[in-house]
Design an enzyme around this catalytic site. Structure first.
Site, short mmCIF file in Angstrom:
data_model
loop_
_atom_site.label_atom_id
_atom_site.label_comp_id
_atom_site.label_asym_id
_atom_site.label_seq_id
_atom_site.Cartn_x
_atom_site.Cartn_y
_atom_site.Cartn_z
N VAL A 20 0.83 -1.20 0.00
CA VAL A 20 0.00 0.00 0.00
C VAL A 20 0.87 1.27 0.00
CG1 VAL A 20 -1.89 -1.18 1.19
CG2 VAL A 20 -0.17 0.03 2.55
N ASP A 21 2.21 1.09 -0.16
CA ASP A 21 3.13 2.22 0.02
C ASP A 21 3.34 3.07 -1.22
OD1 ASP A 21 4.91 0.62 -1.53
OD2 ASP A 21 5.79 -0.27 0.27
N HIS A 23 -4.57 -4.32 -2.51
CA HIS A 23 -4.89 -3.99 -1.12
C HIS A 23 -5.00 -2.47 -0.90
CE1 HIS A 23 -3.37 -8.18 0.40
NE2 HIS A 23 -4.54 -8.23 -0.19
N CYS A 31 -14.36 8.04 3.44
CA CYS A 31 -15.33 8.34 4.48
C CYS A 31 -16.19 7.12 4.78
CB CYS A 31 -16.20 9.52 4.07
SG CYS A 31 -17.41 9.95 5.34
N CYS A 63 -20.13 8.85 3.98
CA CYS A 63 -20.60 9.21 2.63
C CYS A 63 -19.83 8.45 1.54
CB CYS A 63 -20.52 10.72 2.39
SG CYS A 63 -18.84 11.34 2.23
N CYS A 72 -18.19 15.91 5.68
CA CYS A 72 -19.58 15.61 6.07
C CYS A 72 -19.68 15.28 7.56
CB CYS A 72 -20.13 14.43 5.24
SG CYS A 72 -19.61 12.81 5.83
N GLY A 129 8.84 -11.49 -2.52
CA GLY A 129 8.76 -10.84 -1.21
C GLY A 129 7.41 -10.91 -0.55
N SER A 166 4.81 -13.54 1.86
CA SER A 166 4.73 -14.79 2.61
C SER A 166 3.71 -15.74 1.98
CB SER A 166 4.36 -14.51 4.07
OG SER A 166 3.16 -13.76 4.11
N GLU A 197 13.27 -16.39 2.32
CA GLU A 197 13.02 -17.73 2.89
C GLU A 197 11.94 -18.45 2.09
OE1 GLU A 197 12.15 -16.34 6.86
OE2 GLU A 197 10.00 -16.52 6.51
C1 BJW Z 1 11.93 -10.55 1.56
C2 BJW Z 1 12.80 -9.57 1.94
C3 BJW Z 1 13.67 -9.15 1.03
C4 BJW Z 1 11.51 -10.02 3.71
N1 BJW Z 1 13.63 -9.71 -0.21
N2 BJW Z 1 11.83 -11.14 0.42
C5 BJW Z 1 -8.62 -19.37 5.08
C6 BJW Z 1 -8.24 -19.71 3.80
C7 BJW Z 1 -8.23 -18.75 2.80
C8 BJW Z 1 -8.59 -17.45 3.08
C9 BJW Z 1 -8.96 -17.13 4.35
C10 BJW Z 1 -8.99 -18.06 5.33
N3 BJW Z 1 -9.39 -17.45 6.48
C11 BJW Z 1 -9.60 -16.14 6.23
C12 BJW Z 1 -9.34 -15.93 4.94
C13 BJW Z 1 -9.42 -14.67 4.25
C14 BJW Z 1 -8.28 -13.73 4.56
C15 BJW Z 1 -6.95 -14.48 4.61
O1 BJW Z 1 -6.27 -14.67 3.65
N4 BJW Z 1 -6.54 -14.94 5.79
C16 BJW Z 1 -5.33 -15.76 5.91
C17 BJW Z 1 -4.24 -14.95 6.62
C18 BJW Z 1 -5.71 -17.01 6.63
N5 BJW Z 1 -8.29 -12.79 3.46
C19 BJW Z 1 -9.10 -11.74 3.43
O2 BJW Z 1 -9.85 -11.49 4.35
C20 BJW Z 1 -9.08 -10.90 2.18
N6 BJW Z 1 -10.40 -10.68 1.74
C21 BJW Z 1 -11.20 -11.67 1.34
O3 BJW Z 1 -10.85 -12.83 1.33
O4 BJW Z 1 -12.43 -11.23 0.90
C22 BJW Z 1 -13.45 -12.21 0.71
C23 BJW Z 1 -14.14 -12.31 2.04
C24 BJW Z 1 -15.15 -11.42 2.32
C25 BJW Z 1 -15.83 -11.53 3.54
C26 BJW Z 1 -15.45 -12.52 4.45
C27 BJW Z 1 -14.42 -13.37 4.15
C28 BJW Z 1 -13.76 -13.27 2.94
C29 BJW Z 1 -8.49 -9.55 2.45
C30 BJW Z 1 -7.05 -9.60 2.83
C31 BJW Z 1 -6.53 -8.20 3.16
C32 BJW Z 1 -5.12 -8.22 3.71
N7 BJW Z 1 -4.82 -6.94 4.24
C33 BJW Z 1 -3.46 -6.64 4.68
C34 BJW Z 1 -3.44 -5.21 5.29
C35 BJW Z 1 -3.47 -4.17 4.19
C36 BJW Z 1 -3.50 -2.80 4.70
C37 BJW Z 1 -2.22 -2.38 5.36
O5 BJW Z 1 -1.13 -2.40 4.77
O6 BJW Z 1 -2.30 -1.98 6.52
O7 BJW Z 1 -2.56 -6.73 3.60
S1 BJW Z 1 -2.83 -7.84 5.85
C38 BJW Z 1 -1.18 -7.83 5.23
O8 BJW Z 1 -0.86 -9.11 4.63
C39 BJW Z 1 -1.19 -6.81 4.09
C40 BJW Z 1 -0.31 -7.48 3.09
O9 BJW Z 1 -0.54 -6.93 1.79
C41 BJW Z 1 -0.69 -8.92 3.22
C42 BJW Z 1 0.35 -9.88 2.69
O10 BJW Z 1 1.52 -9.77 3.41
P1 BJW Z 1 2.92 -9.85 2.65
O11 BJW Z 1 3.05 -8.71 1.72
O12 BJW Z 1 3.09 -11.20 2.10
O13 BJW Z 1 3.92 -9.54 3.86
P2 BJW Z 1 4.52 -10.54 4.97
O14 BJW Z 1 5.06 -9.70 6.05
O15 BJW Z 1 3.55 -11.57 5.34
O16 BJW Z 1 5.71 -11.30 4.23
C43 BJW Z 1 6.87 -10.64 3.80
C44 BJW Z 1 7.69 -11.64 3.03
O17 BJW Z 1 8.81 -10.97 2.48
C45 BJW Z 1 8.22 -12.80 3.87
O18 BJW Z 1 7.97 -14.02 3.17
C46 BJW Z 1 9.72 -12.53 3.97
O19 BJW Z 1 10.48 -13.73 4.00
C47 BJW Z 1 9.96 -11.77 2.70
N8 BJW Z 1 11.08 -10.84 2.70
N9 BJW Z 1 12.52 -9.26 3.29
C48 BJW Z 1 12.72 -10.69 -0.49
N10 BJW Z 1 14.56 -8.21 1.28
ZN ZN Z 2 -18.13 11.93 4.31
#
Ligand code: BJW
Ligand code: ZN
Length: 236
Positions: free
Chosen positions: A99-100, A115, A123, A126, A146, A183, A185, A211
């Site tokens: 999101v950056d 994301h 809002c 609204c 609002c 990059g 997980s 990893e």
């Molecule tokens: C390097 C490095 C270097 C380090 N070089 N590598 C069971 C099964 C399937 C799905 C689900 C389930 N239970 C629940 C769900 C749904 C849920 C989900 O997936 N949960 C699982 C965790 C279990 N998903 C949702 O809810 C999504 N919506 C959805 O499914 O809608 C339908 C629905 C509607 C109504 C009800 C239910 C479902 C929405 C997901 C939204 C995620 N939001 C976030 C926050 C965003 C806002 C913010 O930034 O504040 O998104 S959470 C967070 O995780 C963020 C990230 O985009 C996202 C992924 O993380 P990412 O980018 O992979 O980061 P890390 O930290 O996890 O990993 C970093 C990696 O980099 C590591 O591997 C390191 O090794 C590596 N690394 N340095 C290369 N230099």
């Molecule tokens: Zn508003």
């Protein structure tokens, strides 16, 4: 390395999925592991609609802190290499969970932000959305004209991905000849499922991560190392 370089040069279409690891070397904390902590809170406990309902000020303090870190961050060599790869490719789509907006700053063009963006405020009353780059925000939690409470324009757990953008991401993954997963997980769905989607569409899948992840066993190549170090080498 040579074989992958050639694959990228000759690919009819390339799609890329990036995660927080790509921005780690720009100084932006990742979500999971020791990095994913702010004060005594786990990042993943704050990125939920429930946390926001319970304590919007606390959640906004976390976002305000992250906005401040990100405002000082610059794209690293991984972001720059991906922008260069886009310029050299016929069909290129960058799907990012980040999101950056650092991919924009690096010069990438065809970006699908599944994301949302931390610079957008929306809002809760609204529904109006706008970009707000002020750091720090003058008032926490911020309010709309609002009078309604504003929230960050990002996707929290349990929320749907932005309409239109998710469909394009699925299409790009399905149509890709080469799919890079960098990059992330690969545990957050539906984004992590794009790896499978690309495989079903016949893509060669290459993962870059410091990893292994749950998808490492399913990809064609898993390059272990930092994105900022490996991506420029793939472009050389
Ligand atoms: C390097 C490095 C270097 C380090 N070089 N590598 C069971 C099964 C399937 C799905 C689900 C389930 N239970 C629940 C769900 C749904 C849920 C989900 O997936 N949960 C699982 C965790 C279990 N998903 C949702 O809810 C999504 N919506 C959805 O499914 O809608 C339908 C629905 C509607 C109504 C009800 C239910 C479902 C929405 C997901 C939204 C995620 N939001 C976030 C926050 C965003 C806002 C913010 O930034 O504040 O998104 S959470 C967070 O995780 C963020 C990230 O985009 C996202 C992924 O993380 P990412 O980018 O992979 O980061 P890390 O930290 O996890 O990993 C970093 C990696 O980099 C590591 O591997 C390191 O090794 C590596 N690394 N340095 C290369 N230099
Ligand atoms: Zn508003």
């Amino acid at each position: 390395m040579d074989a992958i370089r050639q694959l990228l040069r000759e690919a009819r279409s390339i799609a890329v999925l990036t995660g927080a690891g790509v921005s780690a070397e720009s100084g932006v904390p990742t979500f999971r592991g020791a990095d994913g902590l702010w004060k005594q809170y786990r990042a993943l406990d704050l990125a939920t609609p429930e946390a926001f309902e319970r304590d919007p000020k606390l959640v906004w303090e976390w976002y305000d802190w992250r906005r401040s870190l990100i405002s000082k961050a610059r794209p690293n060599s991984a972001h720059l290499a991906l922008a260069e790869l886009e310029r050299q490719s016929r069909h290129f789509t960058l799907i990012t969970q980040n999101v950056d907006d650092l991919h924009d700053d690096a010069g990438s063009r065809n970006i699908l932000k599944v994301h949302g963006s931390i610079w957008i405020v929306r809002c809760t009353e609204c529904g109006r959305e706008r970009t707000d780059r002020r750091v720090p925000l003058p008032e926490l939690p911020p309010k709309c004209d609002c009078g309604g409470l504003l929230r960050p324009g990002v996707v929290w757990f349990g929320e749907s991905l932005p309409a239109g953008i998710w469909e394009k991401a699925e299409e790009a993954a399905h149509d890709a000849a080469v799919f890079l997963v960098i990059g992330t997980s690969a545990v957050v769905y539906p984004s992590a499922g794009l790896v499978q989607t690309s495989r079903r569409g016949g893509a060669k899948v290459i993962e870059i991560n410091v990893e292994t992840t749950p998808v490492s066993g399913t990809v064609d190549e898993c390059l272990l190392g930092s994105a900022a170090e490996l991506l420029p080498r793939l472009m050389a």
